[in-house]
Design a protein around this motif. Structure first.
Motif, mmCIF file in Angstrom:
data_model
loop_
_atom_site.group_PDB
_atom_site.id
_atom_site.type_symbol
_atom_site.label_atom_id
_atom_site.label_comp_id
_atom_site.label_asym_id
_atom_site.label_seq_id
_atom_site.Cartn_x
_atom_site.Cartn_y
_atom_site.Cartn_z
ATOM 1 N N ASP A 65 0.861 -1.182 0.000
ATOM 2 C CA ASP A 65 0.000 0.000 0.000
ATOM 3 C C ASP A 65 0.897 1.231 0.000
ATOM 4 O O ASP A 65 1.950 1.244 0.633
ATOM 5 C CB ASP A 65 -0.898 -0.019 1.245
ATOM 6 C CG ASP A 65 -2.042 0.982 1.201
ATOM 7 O OD1 ASP A 65 -2.320 1.556 0.127
ATOM 8 O OD2 ASP A 65 -2.675 1.197 2.255
ATOM 9 N N LEU A 66 0.458 2.242 -0.726
ATOM 10 C CA LEU A 66 1.168 3.525 -0.801
ATOM 11 C C LEU A 66 0.133 4.615 -0.604
ATOM 12 O O LEU A 66 -0.892 4.636 -1.285
ATOM 13 C CB LEU A 66 1.848 3.682 -2.162
ATOM 14 C CG LEU A 66 2.508 5.024 -2.448
ATOM 15 C CD1 LEU A 66 3.760 5.188 -1.590
ATOM 16 C CD2 LEU A 66 2.861 5.145 -3.917
ATOM 17 N N THR A 67 0.393 5.509 0.335
ATOM 18 C CA THR A 67 -0.570 6.570 0.621
ATOM 19 C C THR A 67 0.173 7.771 1.205
ATOM 20 O O THR A 67 1.393 7.837 1.167
ATOM 21 C CB THR A 67 -1.676 6.050 1.576
ATOM 22 O OG1 THR A 67 -2.714 7.035 1.681
ATOM 23 C CG2 THR A 67 -1.137 5.709 2.945
ATOM 24 N N HIS A 68 -0.572 8.701 1.754
ATOM 25 C CA HIS A 68 0.009 9.859 2.429
ATOM 26 C C HIS A 68 -0.850 10.158 3.656
ATOM 27 O O HIS A 68 -2.013 9.749 3.717
ATOM 28 C CB HIS A 68 0.089 11.073 1.501
ATOM 29 C CG HIS A 68 -1.251 11.490 0.970
ATOM 30 N ND1 HIS A 68 -2.093 12.332 1.648
ATOM 31 C CD2 HIS A 68 -1.903 11.128 -0.155
ATOM 32 C CE1 HIS A 68 -3.200 12.491 0.957
ATOM 33 N NE2 HIS A 68 -3.116 11.771 -0.144
ATOM 34 N N SER A 96 1.657 17.730 4.698
ATOM 35 C CA SER A 96 3.102 17.546 4.558
ATOM 36 C C SER A 96 3.385 16.893 3.209
ATOM 37 O O SER A 96 2.480 16.452 2.510
ATOM 38 C CB SER A 96 3.641 16.655 5.688
ATOM 39 O OG SER A 96 3.188 15.325 5.522
ATOM 40 N N ASP A 97 4.638 16.820 2.871
ATOM 41 C CA ASP A 97 5.053 16.204 1.607
ATOM 42 C C ASP A 97 5.565 14.792 1.875
ATOM 43 O O ASP A 97 6.490 14.331 1.243
ATOM 44 C CB ASP A 97 6.144 17.067 0.953
ATOM 45 C CG ASP A 97 6.407 16.670 -0.489
ATOM 46 O OD1 ASP A 97 5.488 16.149 -1.146
ATOM 47 O OD2 ASP A 97 7.540 16.858 -0.956
ATOM 48 N N ILE A 145 7.621 5.857 6.470
ATOM 49 C CA ILE A 145 7.200 7.185 6.045
ATOM 50 C C ILE A 145 8.444 7.947 5.601
ATOM 51 O O ILE A 145 9.502 7.836 6.223
ATOM 52 C CB ILE A 145 6.437 7.925 7.172
ATOM 53 C CG1 ILE A 145 5.788 9.205 6.671
ATOM 54 C CG2 ILE A 145 7.305 8.142 8.394
ATOM 55 C CD1 ILE A 145 4.737 9.770 7.597
ATOM 56 N N PHE A 146 8.329 8.642 4.495
ATOM 57 C CA PHE A 146 9.477 9.406 4.019
ATOM 58 C C PHE A 146 9.025 10.683 3.362
ATOM 59 O O PHE A 146 7.896 10.819 2.907
ATOM 60 C CB PHE A 146 10.364 8.570 3.092
ATOM 61 C CG PHE A 146 9.672 8.065 1.852
ATOM 62 C CD1 PHE A 146 9.733 8.767 0.666
ATOM 63 C CD2 PHE A 146 8.971 6.874 1.877
ATOM 64 C CE1 PHE A 146 9.098 8.298 -0.473
ATOM 65 C CE2 PHE A 146 8.341 6.392 0.741
ATOM 66 C CZ PHE A 146 8.407 7.112 -0.444
ATOM 67 N N ASN A 147 9.945 11.636 3.349
ATOM 68 C CA ASN A 147 9.687 12.930 2.739
ATOM 69 C C ASN A 147 9.758 12.758 1.230
ATOM 70 O O ASN A 147 10.727 12.214 0.711
ATOM 71 C CB ASN A 147 10.733 13.945 3.233
ATOM 72 C CG ASN A 147 10.404 15.344 2.794
ATOM 73 O OD1 ASN A 147 9.726 15.556 1.795
ATOM 74 N ND2 ASN A 147 10.901 16.309 3.543
ATOM 75 N N ASN A 148 8.771 13.227 0.532
ATOM 76 C CA ASN A 148 8.681 13.040 -0.917
ATOM 77 C C ASN A 148 9.336 14.177 -1.693
ATOM 78 O O ASN A 148 9.247 14.219 -2.908
ATOM 79 C CB ASN A 148 7.214 12.899 -1.328
ATOM 80 C CG ASN A 148 7.056 12.322 -2.708
ATOM 81 O OD1 ASN A 148 7.832 11.492 -3.140
ATOM 82 N ND2 ASN A 148 6.033 12.782 -3.410
ATOM 83 N N THR A 158 14.864 16.512 -1.980
ATOM 84 C CA THR A 158 15.969 16.196 -1.079
ATOM 85 C C THR A 158 15.720 14.877 -0.355
ATOM 86 O O THR A 158 16.655 14.257 0.119
ATOM 87 C CB THR A 158 16.194 17.317 -0.052
ATOM 88 O OG1 THR A 158 14.976 17.531 0.675
ATOM 89 C CG2 THR A 158 16.621 18.585 -0.733
ATOM 90 N N GLY A 159 14.452 14.476 -0.284
ATOM 91 C CA GLY A 159 14.080 13.166 0.242
ATOM 92 C C GLY A 159 14.667 12.831 1.584
ATOM 93 O O GLY A 159 14.257 13.356 2.587
ATOM 94 N N GLY A 160 15.634 11.977 1.589
ATOM 95 C CA GLY A 160 16.219 11.482 2.823
ATOM 96 C C GLY A 160 15.752 10.069 3.070
ATOM 97 O O GLY A 160 14.875 9.544 2.387
ATOM 98 N N PRO A 161 16.337 9.423 4.053
ATOM 99 C CA PRO A 161 15.978 8.028 4.309
ATOM 100 C C PRO A 161 14.565 7.903 4.894
ATOM 101 O O PRO A 161 14.054 8.825 5.535
ATOM 102 C CB PRO A 161 17.029 7.578 5.327
ATOM 103 C CG PRO A 161 17.461 8.837 6.001
ATOM 104 C CD PRO A 161 17.354 9.922 4.969
#
Length: 167
Positions: free
Chosen positions: A4-7, A12-13, A26-29, A32-35
């Motif tokens: 599943d992929l959601t927000h 937030s991004d 959960i990750f920042n989209n 610059t992203g990040g782990p």
């Protein structure tokens, strides 16, 4: 095995990935992203037998203020569907493991046809798509039986007078 992929719907991004084995990341989209951060790990409670696993997550419409989100998974031990609420404390990205509140448990007669998708409707009710309980051709007739929760679309008021009680 992402399933599943959601927000979180909190402005937030961030993007959330549900892994069948029982992990939510959960990750920042942003560029610059990040782990990814592990938001919840309930792999010790989740059975991935046959079609089972951590099948879905739904964020409360007021997640930004109350931190509540809901999961649907098949449990270890006696095979059953569990719908539970967890809470992420304000300003954090990781759920409090002790915040689990089981809303619903439904015994599964077989290890397939579990359903599993959950989402909130426009009135803030939690929708739960329940499979018919399994085996080929629904041999126990759950899909046509209004006296069972299997083979049904359930709609729960998680904020109403029943909040805080098992359904």
């Amino acid at each position: 095995a992402p399933i599943d992929l959601t927000h979180p719907g909190d402005g937030s991004d961030r993007v959330v990935v549900v892994e069948r084995a029982g992990v939510i990341k959960i990750f920042n989209n942003s560029q610059t992203g990040g782990p990814a951060t592990t938001m919840l790990n309930i792999s010790n409670q989740v059975s991935t037998t046959s079609e089972g696993g951590l099948l879905s997550v739904a964020f409360h419409p007021k997640f930004a203020t109350n931190g509540h989100f809901f999961v649907n998974y098949t449990a270890t031990g006696k095979f059953r569907t569990v719908v539970a609420r967890y809470t992420v404390p304000a300003g954090k990205s990781v759920a409090e493991p002790g915040s689990a509140k089981v809303l619903l448990e439904i015994d599964q007669p077989f290890t397939n046809h579990d359903g599993g998708q959950i989402a909130f409707d426009g009135q803030g009710k939690l929708l739960i798509g329940m499979g018919d309980g399994g085996a080929a051709g629904d041999p126990l007739g759950h899909g046509q039986n209004p006296k069972t929760l299997l083979g049904a679309m359930l709609r729960l008021d998680v904020d109403g007078s029943a909040a805080g009680k098992n359904y």
